[in-house]
Motif scaffolding. Structure first.
Motif, PDB file in Angstrom:
ATOM      1  N   ALA A  46       0.831  -1.205   0.000  1.00  0.00           N
ATOM      2  CA  ALA A  46       0.000   0.000   0.000  1.00  0.00           C
ATOM      3  C   ALA A  46       0.868   1.259   0.000  1.00  0.00           C
ATOM      4  O   ALA A  46       0.610   2.196  -0.765  1.00  0.00           O
ATOM      5  N   ILE A  47       1.894   1.284   0.821  1.00  0.00           N
ATOM      6  CA  ILE A  47       2.785   2.448   0.872  1.00  0.00           C
ATOM      7  C   ILE A  47       3.528   2.605  -0.448  1.00  0.00           C
ATOM      8  O   ILE A  47       3.675   3.712  -0.973  1.00  0.00           O
ATOM      9  N   GLY A  48       3.985   1.523  -1.021  1.00  0.00           N
ATOM     10  CA  GLY A  48       4.666   1.574  -2.313  1.00  0.00           C
ATOM     11  C   GLY A  48       3.759   2.065  -3.423  1.00  0.00           C
ATOM     12  O   GLY A  48       4.175   2.839  -4.294  1.00  0.00           O
ATOM     13  N   THR A  49       2.512   1.630  -3.402  1.00  0.00           N
ATOM     14  CA  THR A  49       1.558   2.072  -4.419  1.00  0.00           C
ATOM     15  C   THR A  49       1.264   3.557  -4.300  1.00  0.00           C
ATOM     16  O   THR A  49       1.235   4.287  -5.299  1.00  0.00           O
ATOM     17  N   VAL A  50       1.076   4.029  -3.071  1.00  0.00           N
ATOM     18  CA  VAL A  50       0.818   5.455  -2.854  1.00  0.00           C
ATOM     19  C   VAL A  50       2.023   6.282  -3.286  1.00  0.00           C
ATOM     20  O   VAL A  50       1.889   7.327  -3.938  1.00  0.00           O
ATOM     21  N   ALA A  51       3.222   5.824  -2.955  1.00  0.00           N
ATOM     22  CA  ALA A  51       4.434   6.552  -3.349  1.00  0.00           C
ATOM     23  C   ALA A  51       4.577   6.587  -4.870  1.00  0.00           C
ATOM     24  O   ALA A  51       4.946   7.627  -5.444  1.00  0.00           O
ATOM     25  N   ALA A  52       4.291   5.474  -5.547  1.00  0.00           N
ATOM     26  CA  ALA A  52       4.385   5.441  -7.004  1.00  0.00           C
ATOM     27  C   ALA A  52       3.365   6.366  -7.645  1.00  0.00           C
ATOM     28  O   ALA A  52       3.678   7.069  -8.616  1.00  0.00           O
ATOM     29  N   CYS A  53       2.158   6.415  -7.097  1.00  0.00           N
ATOM     30  CA  CYS A  53       1.131   7.321  -7.634  1.00  0.00           C
ATOM     31  C   CYS A  53       1.520   8.776  -7.412  1.00  0.00           C
ATOM     32  O   CYS A  53       1.314   9.618  -8.292  1.00  0.00           O
ATOM     33  N   ALA A  54       2.067   9.091  -6.248  1.00  0.00           N
ATOM     34  CA  ALA A  54       2.502  10.462  -5.984  1.00  0.00           C
ATOM     35  C   ALA A  54       3.624  10.870  -6.935  1.00  0.00           C
ATOM     36  O   ALA A  54       3.633  11.986  -7.471  1.00  0.00           O
ATOM     37  N   PHE A  55       4.575   9.962  -7.168  1.00  0.00           N
ATOM     38  CA  PHE A  55       5.666  10.252  -8.096  1.00  0.00           C
ATOM     39  C   PHE A  55       5.128  10.455  -9.510  1.00  0.00           C
ATOM     40  O   PHE A  55       5.563  11.361 -10.230  1.00  0.00           O
ATOM     41  N   ALA A  56       4.170   9.632  -9.914  1.00  0.00           N
ATOM     42  CA  ALA A  56       3.580   9.773 -11.250  1.00  0.00           C
ATOM     43  C   ALA A  56       2.844  11.104 -11.387  1.00  0.00           C
ATOM     44  O   ALA A  56       2.924  11.763 -12.429  1.00  0.00           O
ATOM     45  N   ALA A  57       2.149  11.528 -10.332  1.00  0.00           N
ATOM     46  CA  ALA A  57       1.434  12.804 -10.386  1.00  0.00           C
ATOM     47  C   ALA A  57       2.409  13.968 -10.509  1.00  0.00           C
ATOM     48  O   ALA A  57       2.188  14.908 -11.298  1.00  0.00           O
ATOM     49  N   VAL A  58       3.501  13.936  -9.746  1.00  0.00           N
ATOM     50  CA  VAL A  58       4.510  15.000  -9.826  1.00  0.00           C
ATOM     51  C   VAL A  58       5.152  15.007 -11.211  1.00  0.00           C
ATOM     52  O   VAL A  58       5.335  16.067 -11.824  1.00  0.00           O
ATOM     53  N   VAL A  63       6.003  17.419 -16.598  1.00  0.00           N
ATOM     54  CA  VAL A  63       6.067  17.242 -18.049  1.00  0.00           C
ATOM     55  C   VAL A  63       5.022  18.105 -18.761  1.00  0.00           C
ATOM     56  O   VAL A  63       5.276  18.611 -19.857  1.00  0.00           O
ATOM     57  N   THR A  64       3.856  18.299 -18.152  1.00  0.00           N
ATOM     58  CA  THR A  64       2.817  19.091 -18.804  1.00  0.00           C
ATOM     59  C   THR A  64       2.909  20.586 -18.480  1.00  0.00           C
ATOM     60  O   THR A  64       2.065  21.360 -18.952  1.00  0.00           O
ATOM     61  N   SER A  65       3.913  20.998 -17.731  1.00  0.00           N
ATOM     62  CA  SER A  65       4.052  22.428 -17.434  1.00  0.00           C
ATOM     63  C   SER A  65       4.476  23.180 -18.704  1.00  0.00           C
ATOM     64  O   SER A  65       5.021  22.602 -19.653  1.00  0.00           O
ATOM     65  N   ASP A  66       4.214  24.485 -18.726  1.00  0.00           N
ATOM     66  CA  ASP A  66       4.519  25.299 -19.904  1.00  0.00           C
ATOM     67  C   ASP A  66       6.016  25.306 -20.208  1.00  0.00           C
ATOM     68  O   ASP A  66       6.423  25.235 -21.371  1.00  0.00           O
ATOM     69  N   THR A  67       6.839  25.391 -19.184  1.00  0.00           N
ATOM     70  CA  THR A  67       8.292  25.458 -19.385  1.00  0.00           C
ATOM     71  C   THR A  67       8.815  24.195 -20.052  1.00  0.00           C
ATOM     72  O   THR A  67       9.558  24.263 -21.035  1.00  0.00           O
ATOM     73  N   VAL A  68       8.451  23.042 -19.517  1.00  0.00           N
ATOM     74  CA  VAL A  68       8.952  21.770 -20.057  1.00  0.00           C
ATOM     75  C   VAL A  68       8.334  21.510 -21.427  1.00  0.00           C
ATOM     76  O   VAL A  68       9.040  21.042 -22.346  1.00  0.00           O
ATOM     77  N   SER A  69       7.060  21.793 -21.603  1.00  0.00           N
ATOM     78  CA  SER A  69       6.424  21.587 -22.908  1.00  0.00           C
ATOM     79  C   SER A  69       7.095  22.447 -23.975  1.00  0.00           C
ATOM     80  O   SER A  69       7.361  21.978 -25.093  1.00  0.00           O
ATOM     81  N   GLY A  70       7.389  23.713 -23.630  1.00  0.00           N
ATOM     82  CA  GLY A  70       8.084  24.600 -24.567  1.00  0.00           C
ATOM     83  C   GLY A  70       9.473  24.092 -24.904  1.00  0.00           C
ATOM     84  O   GLY A  70       9.892  24.117 -26.070  1.00  0.00           O
TER      85      GLY A  70
END
Length: 83
Positions: A46-58, A63-70
């Motif tokens: 459960a802790i590993g899954t939550v950590a992986a989801c948090a990392f994926a969200a960050v 990646v979808t921020s304006d700076t990185v997309s540009g």
């Protein structure tokens, strides 16, 4: 010459020695095989899954921020127009 009196009969001493040997062999095999629970427990999953989801969200936000997309678009434009 005096005789030595044994507290147990020789035949039963042999049985005790055999049982002790069997127990020691079993104990050695059990300990050499490693702990029976070599994987993660449910709480660790459960802790590993939550950590992986948090990392994926960050990572998604970065990646979808304006700076990185540009920056990615600029790199792709330069790569395509380099020839």
């Amino acid at each position: 010459m005096t005789t030595l009196s044994l507290p147990v009969r020789p035949a039963s001493a042999v049985r005790v020695a055999r049982r002790l040997g069997d127990w020691l062999r079993h104990r050695y095999r059990t300990m050499a095989a490693g702990p029976p629970d070599a994987g993660m427990s449910t709480a660790e999953y459960a802790i590993g899954t939550v950590a992986a989801c948090a990392f994926a969200a960050v990572l998604y936000k970065v990646v979808t921020s304006d700076t990185v997309s540009g920056a990615l678009s600029e790199i792709l434009d330069r790569a395509l127009h380099a020839a």
